[in-house]
Design a protein around this motif. Structure first.
Motif, PDB file in Angstrom:
ATOM      1  N   UNK A 188      40.835  42.051  52.342  1.00 39.42           N
ATOM      2  CA  UNK A 188      41.372  42.022  50.993  1.00 39.42           C
ATOM      3  C   UNK A 188      41.155  40.655  50.335  1.00 39.42           C
ATOM      4  N   UNK A 189      40.277  40.547  49.326  1.00 38.79           N
ATOM      5  CA  UNK A 189      40.241  39.325  48.517  1.00 38.79           C
ATOM      6  C   UNK A 189      41.428  39.304  47.560  1.00 38.79           C
ATOM      7  N   UNK A 190      42.031  38.124  47.402  1.00 41.67           N
ATOM      8  CA  UNK A 190      43.196  37.984  46.519  1.00 41.67           C
ATOM      9  C   UNK A 190      42.852  37.006  45.403  1.00 41.67           C
ATOM     10  N   UNK A 191      42.879  37.521  44.154  1.00 45.29           N
ATOM     11  CA  UNK A 191      42.649  36.711  42.967  1.00 45.29           C
ATOM     12  C   UNK A 191      43.273  37.458  41.787  1.00 45.29           C
ATOM     13  N   UNK A 192      44.233  36.857  41.098  1.00 43.12           N
ATOM     14  CA  UNK A 192      44.924  37.580  40.011  1.00 43.12           C
ATOM     15  C   UNK A 192      44.045  37.855  38.802  1.00 43.12           C
ATOM     16  N   UNK A 193      42.849  37.288  38.769  1.00 45.12           N
ATOM     17  CA  UNK A 193      41.973  37.453  37.605  1.00 45.12           C
ATOM     18  C   UNK A 193      40.726  38.279  37.912  1.00 45.12           C
ATOM     19  N   UNK A 194      40.753  39.050  38.996  1.00 45.69           N
ATOM     20  CA  UNK A 194      39.580  39.848  39.360  1.00 45.69           C
ATOM     21  C   UNK A 194      40.009  41.226  39.825  1.00 45.69           C
ATOM     22  N   UNK A 195      39.173  42.231  39.529  1.00 46.49           N
ATOM     23  CA  UNK A 195      39.408  43.593  40.022  1.00 46.49           C
ATOM     24  C   UNK A 195      38.630  43.855  41.308  1.00 46.49           C
ATOM     25  N   UNK A 196      37.398  43.372  41.352  1.00 46.20           N
ATOM     26  CA  UNK A 196      36.573  43.486  42.554  1.00 46.20           C
ATOM     27  C   UNK A 196      35.866  42.158  42.796  1.00 46.20           C
ATOM     28  N   UNK A 197      35.648  41.854  44.055  1.00 45.40           N
ATOM     29  CA  UNK A 197      34.898  40.661  44.453  1.00 45.40           C
ATOM     30  C   UNK A 197      33.993  41.050  45.616  1.00 45.40           C
ATOM     31  N   UNK A 198      32.690  40.792  45.448  1.00 47.47           N
ATOM     32  CA  UNK A 198      31.703  41.106  46.490  1.00 47.47           C
ATOM     33  C   UNK A 198      31.771  42.564  46.910  1.00 47.47           C
ATOM     34  N   UNK A 199      32.082  43.456  45.954  1.00 44.23           N
ATOM     35  CA  UNK A 199      32.143  44.883  46.247  1.00 44.23           C
ATOM     36  C   UNK A 199      33.452  45.339  46.853  1.00 44.23           C
ATOM     37  N   UNK A 200      34.392  44.436  47.070  1.00 45.00           N
ATOM     38  CA  UNK A 200      35.698  44.791  47.637  1.00 45.00           C
ATOM     39  C   UNK A 200      36.755  44.742  46.542  1.00 45.00           C
ATOM     40  N   UNK A 201      37.718  45.642  46.620  1.00 40.14           N
ATOM     41  CA  UNK A 201      38.808  45.623  45.652  1.00 40.14           C
ATOM     42  C   UNK A 201      39.617  44.346  45.822  1.00 40.14           C
ATOM     43  N   UNK A 202      39.899  43.664  44.734  1.00 41.07           N
ATOM     44  CA  UNK A 202      40.697  42.442  44.749  1.00 41.07           C
ATOM     45  C   UNK A 202      42.121  42.738  44.291  1.00 41.07           C
ATOM     46  N   UNK A 203      43.059  41.889  44.733  1.00 37.87           N
ATOM     47  CA  UNK A 203      44.475  42.104  44.432  1.00 37.87           C
ATOM     48  C   UNK A 203      45.067  40.842  43.802  1.00 37.87           C
ATOM     49  N   UNK A 204      46.057  41.015  42.907  1.00 37.74           N
ATOM     50  CA  UNK A 204      46.675  39.846  42.256  1.00 37.74           C
ATOM     51  C   UNK A 204      47.401  38.932  43.239  1.00 37.74           C
ATOM     52  N   UNK A 205      47.996  39.538  44.283  1.00 38.77           N
ATOM     53  CA  UNK A 205      48.724  38.752  45.282  1.00 38.77           C
ATOM     54  C   UNK A 205      48.742  39.518  46.590  1.00 38.77           C
TER      55      UNK A 205
END
Length: 509
Positions: A61-78
């Motif tokens: 899980x990539x975590x970044x409050x300003x992204x929906x996906x990163x490197x093809x993986x779903x990103x999360x705000x926290x």
């Protein structure tokens, strides 16, 4: 320990070490992954884990409050917003954000946090020291184990966990414990090139929670870690570290490199991980009592590990035979060997007689070292016979043999393209020569009366190295290969002293 791709461990067994579940997370979240990560090069941890395929078997899980996906993986705000369970969190966020990250991790039921984040106690600011203690204290009070701050974290190849994408993916039997992230990478990269593979590597940085004492205690009982190497700067828990190091040193071959053994090094260690390096004499005494080997440099740590994990460990005495090299080289090599405490004794009469029959007097020496610069007849066959004679000589403990030889020079063409072709062909000849030499020594090792140690003649200004795949093949067959005569002899001598210092302790090698 589950094999790579097997089910993650979720419940501790009665006899399981408390740290064991941490090395088998069901999922990993990385907090602070940059939004623009399309090339997967801008976040080292995400890229490295994906390169090793962690995301193919378990949630990542990539975590970044300003992204929906990163490197093809779903990103999360926290971390708190992730739907599934999260066992391990990697923190790449600034120190000022870590208190909130800890609160989110507590709410999520996280098992462990790795703080790559720097800017805490190592700065020396009392406020930052307190902040580190508060943040880590809040996490540990909630039952979360913490690696760091200021460290590279975990490398567990069997679980596809890594902090460097170019680390080996195959698991092995060597555990690395390092207070320094950079030195942990030097250890893995350097030893991997020589064929070593790893069960785990842990970079623990400031060690506010999980520290050297915890990791030595774990290594002592981990069945997948048959050998242990460590880089340390200091530990706030001196007595606990000594007791854990002793348990580890009694149970398996353990090699330690200590940073900060000088005044200058101690100051550097304090600014690096906020550590107070402590007394050299005390640390040396601790290693002697624990039965571990104390390396003086990174080079020595590498060589000792190669020595104790190959047939080099079988050497039982100081009597060596050096075979190969020209007259002047043999003189310098003999000096280097003698300085380590090894001996080059005269050869027995039967061996001397056989050598005299094999080699013409001019240009050779049948003393010890043996100078075989000029061999009669078929050189390859004569050299094979020479090796066999040396392997069966009496009253010796180890056979030191040159691996490879001088380039087979040919006239250099004048045309530019022909010159490039010449260079490529020369390099290919060198590769073939090295491979044949190593294969020959692997075969010799099987019939020799003495352990065989391969060494490379260092030439001033030369960048020639034996290829990685050849070194790995030698290592897989138990053949120790060392870059120079000095390093080979020093390693043998150190293993002999290490064994003597362990008298009365369990025999490990």
């Amino acid at each position: 320990m589950p094999a790579s791709g097997g089910p993650a461990m979720t419940e501790a067994t009665a006899n399981e070490h408390p740290l064991e579940p941490i090395f088998h997370p069901r999922s990993i979240a990385i907090a602070g992954v940059p939004r623009d990560n399309s090339t997967r090069q801008r976040s080292g941890f995400l890229a490295s884990l994906m390169d090793h395929g962690y995301h193919e078997e378990r949630p990542l899980y990539p975590v970044n409050p300003n992204a929906d996906t990163i490197a093809g993986l779903r990103a999360y705000p926290s971390v708190r917003d992730i739907e599934g369970p999260v066992d391990h969190v990697i923190s790449s966020v600034p120190a000022s954000i870590t208190p909130q990250l800890v609160e989110d991790s507590i709410a999520k039921g996280v098992r462990s946090i790795h703080f790559y984040t720097a800017g805490f106690a190592e700065i020396g600011d009392p406020d930052l020291v307190r902040m580190q203690q508060d943040v880590i204290g809040r996490a540990t009070e909630a039952g979360i184990r913490v690696f760091g701050p200021n460290c590279m974290g975990l490398y567990v190849p069997a679980e596809r966990i890594t902090f460097q994408g170019d680390f080996p993916t195959e698991p092995g039997n060597v555990m690395v414990i390092s207070q320094s992230g950079g030195n942990s990478m030097d250890i893995v990269h350097g030893l991997a090139r020589r064929g070593v593979r790893f069960s785990r590597a842990v970079s623990f940085g400031n060690g506010e929670d999980v520290d050297a004492a915890d990791l030595f205690d774990y290594a002592a009982s981990d069945p997948t870690s048959e050998y242990v190497v460590a880089y340390l700067e200091s530990s706030a828990r001196g007595r606990a570290t000594f007791e854990a190091l002793r348990r580890c040193g009694y149970a398996k071959p353990t090699i330690v490199l200590k940073g900060g053994m000088t005044d200058a090094g101690g100051r550097a260690a304090n600014s690096h991980t906020g550590s107070l390096a402590g007394s050299r004499e005390v640390f040396e005494a601790m290693c002697r009592q624990a039965g571990v080997a104390l390396a003086e440099s990174m080079e020595e740590l590498h060589d000792l590990l190669i020595g104790v994990t190959t047939n080099t460990r079988l050497v039982r005495g100081e009597r060596a035979l050096l075979l190969g090299g020209g007259g002047g080289f043999s003189v310098l090599a003999a000096d280097a060997i003698a300085r380590t405490g090894l001996d080059l004794p005269p050869l027995d009469e039967e061996t001397t007689a056989r050598l005299r029959e094999l080699m013409p007097v001019a240009g050779n020496s049948i003393r010890n070292p043996i100078d075989a610069s000029h061999l009669a007849g078929d050189r390859a066959e004569s050299y094979r016979t020479l090796l066999e004679i040396g392997a069966h000589a009496r009253d010796l403990d180890v056979l030191l043999v040159m691996a490879g030889g001088p380039p087979d020079f040919a006239p250099r063409p004048k045309e530019e393209q022909a010159d490039l072709d010449y260079a490529r062909e020369r390099e290919e000849r060198r590769r073939r020569r090295d491979r044949r030499a190593i294969e020959q020594l692997i075969e010799l090792q099987e019939s020799s009366h003495h352990p065989v140690v391969a060494l490379r003649r260092a030439r001033t200004g030369s960048a020639e190295q034996i290829d990685d795949e050849v070194l790995a093949d030698a290592y897989a067959h138990g053949l120790g290969v060392f870059p120079t005569v000095e390093r080979a002899a020093r390693t043998v001598a150190q293993l002999l002293r290490w064994r003597r210092r362990r008298e009365g302790l369990p025999e490990l090698f």
